[in-house]
Motif scaffolding. Structure first.
Motif, short mmCIF file in Angstrom:
data_model
loop_
_atom_site.label_atom_id
_atom_site.label_comp_id
_atom_site.label_asym_id
_atom_site.label_seq_id
_atom_site.Cartn_x
_atom_site.Cartn_y
_atom_site.Cartn_z
N LYS A 40 0.83 -1.21 0.00
CA LYS A 40 0.00 0.00 0.00
C LYS A 40 0.86 1.26 0.00
O LYS A 40 0.57 2.21 -0.71
CB LYS A 40 -0.96 -0.02 1.19
N ALA A 41 1.94 1.25 0.79
CA ALA A 41 2.84 2.40 0.85
C ALA A 41 3.52 2.65 -0.48
O ALA A 41 3.86 3.79 -0.82
CB ALA A 41 3.88 2.20 1.95
N ALA A 42 3.71 1.59 -1.27
CA ALA A 42 4.35 1.72 -2.58
C ALA A 42 3.35 2.07 -3.68
O ALA A 42 3.72 2.15 -4.86
CB ALA A 42 5.07 0.43 -2.93
N GLY A 43 2.09 2.27 -3.30
CA GLY A 43 1.08 2.66 -4.28
C GLY A 43 0.39 1.50 -4.96
O GLY A 43 -0.34 1.70 -5.94
N LEU A 44 0.57 0.29 -4.47
CA LEU A 44 -0.12 -0.87 -5.03
C LEU A 44 -1.39 -1.13 -4.22
O LEU A 44 -1.34 -1.21 -3.00
CB LEU A 44 0.76 -2.13 -4.96
N MET A 45 -2.51 -1.28 -4.91
CA MET A 45 -3.74 -1.64 -4.22
C MET A 45 -3.60 -3.09 -3.76
O MET A 45 -3.42 -3.99 -4.57
CB MET A 45 -4.94 -1.47 -5.15
N SER A 46 -3.63 -3.29 -2.46
CA SER A 46 -3.41 -4.60 -1.87
C SER A 46 -4.62 -5.00 -1.02
O SER A 46 -5.31 -4.15 -0.47
CB SER A 46 -2.15 -4.55 -1.00
#
Length: 110
Positions: A40-46
């Motif tokens: 999430k912090a890296a911008g990936l929807m998890s």
């Protein structure tokens, strides 16, 4: 039994990654939550899921079009690797837990 899969290209899939602890004990949920938060912090929807059998969790994510699922299991506790499963090929690989975000980003862009 028929497998229902929403075959969206990984770039178009709303959820890029699902993270599962194999069981809800032995520190597995904490490791899985950490991977989920890093994504999430890296911008990936998890998506994080710890309910039910892991096979059913995979099926739910296949239906939602999630291209990658990560499972934290007993071997993770031993050597720090996780299983990552590709929705389309059903191929499963072991990679270091800290490499999950980079692996998914590389596979989505490629």
């Amino acid at each position: 039994q028929t497998r229902v899969v929403m075959k969206l290209h990984p770039r178009l899939a709303p959820i890029k990654l699902a993270v599962f602890p194999l069981v809800k004990k032995e520190g597995m949920p904490e490791i899985a939550q950490k991977i989920h938060q890093q994504a999430k912090a890296a911008g990936l929807m998890s998506f994080y899921d710890e309910k039910g059998a892991v096979g059913r969790r995979y099926r739910r994510q296949d239906e939602a079009g999630t291209p990658f699922c990560v499972t934290v299991d007993g071997q993770t506790l031993e050597d720090g690797t996780v299983t990552i499963r590709d929705r389309d090929s059903l191929e499963q690989n072991r990679i270091p837990a800290e490499a999950v975000v980079a692996y998914v980003k590389q596979r989505i862009s490629g």
